[in-house]
Enzyme design. Sequence first.
Site, PDB file in Angstrom:
ATOM      1  N   ASP A  23       1.047  -1.092   0.026  1.00  0.00           N
ATOM      2  CA  ASP A  23      -0.050   0.069   0.048  1.00  0.00           C
ATOM      3  C   ASP A  23       0.881   1.366   0.015  1.00  0.00           C
ATOM      4  O   ASP A  23       1.681   1.441   0.982  1.00  0.00           O
ATOM      5  CB  ASP A  23      -1.161  -0.158   1.372  1.00  0.00           C
ATOM      6  CG  ASP A  23      -1.691   1.398   1.376  1.00  0.00           C
ATOM      7  OD1 ASP A  23      -1.686   2.164   0.660  1.00  0.00           O
ATOM      8  OD2 ASP A  23      -2.433   1.161   2.547  1.00  0.00           O
ATOM      9  N   LYS A  85       2.664  11.624  -3.455  1.00  0.00           N
ATOM     10  CA  LYS A  85       1.515  10.746  -4.301  1.00  0.00           C
ATOM     11  C   LYS A  85       0.575  11.679  -4.854  1.00  0.00           C
ATOM     12  O   LYS A  85       0.070  11.394  -6.090  1.00  0.00           O
ATOM     13  CB  LYS A  85       0.737   9.880  -3.303  1.00  0.00           C
ATOM     14  CG  LYS A  85      -0.305   8.921  -3.951  1.00  0.00           C
ATOM     15  CD  LYS A  85      -0.727   7.704  -2.997  1.00  0.00           C
ATOM     16  CE  LYS A  85      -1.759   6.913  -3.729  1.00  0.00           C
ATOM     17  NZ  LYS A  85      -2.210   6.007  -2.430  1.00  0.00           N
ATOM     18  N   GLU A 184      -7.078   0.441  -4.921  1.00  0.00           N
ATOM     19  CA  GLU A 184      -7.233   0.292  -3.581  1.00  0.00           C
ATOM     20  C   GLU A 184      -8.646  -0.053  -2.857  1.00  0.00           C
ATOM     21  O   GLU A 184      -8.705  -1.154  -1.961  1.00  0.00           O
ATOM     22  CB  GLU A 184      -6.977   1.656  -2.708  1.00  0.00           C
ATOM     23  CG  GLU A 184      -5.421   2.290  -2.895  1.00  0.00           C
ATOM     24  CD  GLU A 184      -5.139   3.633  -2.687  1.00  0.00           C
ATOM     25  OE1 GLU A 184      -6.280   4.090  -2.344  1.00  0.00           O
ATOM     26  OE2 GLU A 184      -4.036   3.985  -2.964  1.00  0.00           O
ATOM     27  N   ASP A 206     -13.238   5.220   2.404  1.00  0.00           N
ATOM     28  CA  ASP A 206     -11.549   5.255   2.729  1.00  0.00           C
ATOM     29  C   ASP A 206     -11.477   6.715   3.230  1.00  0.00           C
ATOM     30  O   ASP A 206     -11.162   7.691   2.464  1.00  0.00           O
ATOM     31  CB  ASP A 206     -10.981   5.062   1.607  1.00  0.00           C
ATOM     32  CG  ASP A 206      -9.505   4.885   2.088  1.00  0.00           C
ATOM     33  OD1 ASP A 206      -9.076   5.444   2.693  1.00  0.00           O
ATOM     34  OD2 ASP A 206      -8.653   4.394   1.005  1.00  0.00           O
TER      35      ASP A 206
END
Length: 618
Positions: A23, A85, A184, A206
């Site tokens: 991850d 990211k 994800e 999430d």
Amino acid sequence: MTTQRGPAPAPTQKPQRLVVGIDLGTTNSLAAVRAGKQARVLRDAQGEPLIPSVVCFHPDGRTIVGREAKALRLSFPDRTVFSVKRLVGRAASECGAEARVLPYRVVAGERDLPRVQVGDRQFTPEAISALVLQQVKATAESALGQPVEQAVVTVPAWFDDAQRQATKDAAALAGLDCLRILNEPTAAALAYGIDGNKDGTVLVYDLGGGTFDVSILRIEDGVFRVLSTAGDTHLGGDDFDALLAERILAALPRTAAVPAADPYVLQAVRAAAEGLKIRLSSETSAELELDLGAAGTAKLRIARSEFEATIAPLVQRTLDCVQRALKDANVRIDQLDEVVLVGGSTRVPLVRARLAAFTGKQPHTEVDPDLAVALGASIQADVLAGNDRSLLLLDVIPLSLGIETLGGAVQKLILRNSTIPTHRTEEFSTGVDDQTAVDLAIHQGERELARDCRLLGRFKLRGIPPMPAGLPRIAVTFLVDADGVLRVTAREQRTGVEAGIQVVPSYGLSRDEVKRMMLESIEHAQQDYLAREAIDVRNKAEAMVRGTQKALQLAELPPDQTYAVHKALAALRKLLAAGAGAASLKAGCDDLTRVTATIADDVIGAAVAKALREEQQR
Ligand code: AMP
């Protein structure tokens, strides 16, 4: 990302191949591995699984990654890179808003690619991600006591292909062979044991430190499909902390000598706020006494209900996103079968309660929400390693793939939404006598004409021996492997001459582009159908003319019949030369068919039909 159940489970072979699941998060990264049926996260020497996705380029020349780097953020704000990211796989001009709030410098490099500037050095976002991945790899290797070379790396479901490719590049730079990029939410669903065994619709919620993502997944016949995504790239637990930090600052004595804007004071207040928030997840009230030296001491008691009232508008914003995702997916709330939680901030009781009330479903909480994505990735990794044959995880092709045929139409070989890996072979031929080479143009899209699709690449098949048109048999094979890479080969069956090309159909194609191409195909369906029909009729008419001419040379016919055929043939040629429309050409073809079909012994008819059959395979 899709998942499909395969045939019966095969006995596990020993020794097992090792592929880890990673991850690669905006804030933290971690790895997990599955051995037997048990997935577990890989921890560092201190027993910590989470590695902060932070890299500090220390002035003394060291490159520090992880917890230590995070601790240096305040000391070297312009040399400590985090949240990279947010920049990966994007153009510098798109990163403006992100870059402005980052304490380090982001500049535009060549081809408008973003570069992180530290002192006089520049780094690509992929290179920074690679440093984080290297740390994850090293941690995994010490935990496992063996080298780790292959991985499945997760990305948000809304990452476009450039961002996915950039993530793969980062893995390669870190010395990792990225076997698959996994969404994800799909990973999270897998971690919760949703393995495609049962059809259903899953909502993955999430909420992390800095970002919020919601995805609606549909599982059908074992295939996982992301129906929609929504979210907010600047909403998460950090915002809860900021609200609590305001409360703490307000509790400081007004006579404080040091301004509350001092970065060290702010950092201490933020850390205390996060601590308070975390305690409020398990306690109904929490107390704080924070000594800030010259800034004074903040004393505060806060009840969970007060905290909840403070963050309620932020939680509501996440639910608005959920609503949007459901609408985009065309799914009603009562059609949801499962609700899955991911991200540390889903531990906040109000978040769970509001989501449960909104969806009418009790969210799954049995997996640690910080670890779910890595654990799910390790399940996929284990499958790809060949250790678990009960589950086959597959992607789908977002847009159809095909080749351009005579007249500019596209013949689709692989249809959109096909699960990969997949392959298909079709036979084609030449359009002109003695043609020794054919051009193959590969297109992607839903439209009927090549000019409306996206050209992925072209290549030439040469060395075909001179033969009459329609005689060479050219087998064109499209093969899309598990990574979405398309290989196209063309082989002339009689001689064995072969040529090919390899392309990545998804590279550089954004989510919006896929959507746009889909919408365009629907919008232009009628017009495309007519254009395609016109090309098909024209091709057929040309083939009939050629076929009939050939047949006339072969057959000896009574003069009256020869005359009738010549007449119909001349009429059709005239129509072709005049660029007549589909209806007239169709009528011309019908006339010619009628006269050739009635000829004695069907000499011409058979010859024409044969020639036509060959021509139509083109
Ligand atoms: P992630 O980005 O998924 O690692 O989530 C990190 C966020 O989760 C941070 O904002 C943390 O403060 C928050 N978090 C972690 N544990 C808890 C907890 N027990 N209660 C509330 N928030 C938490």
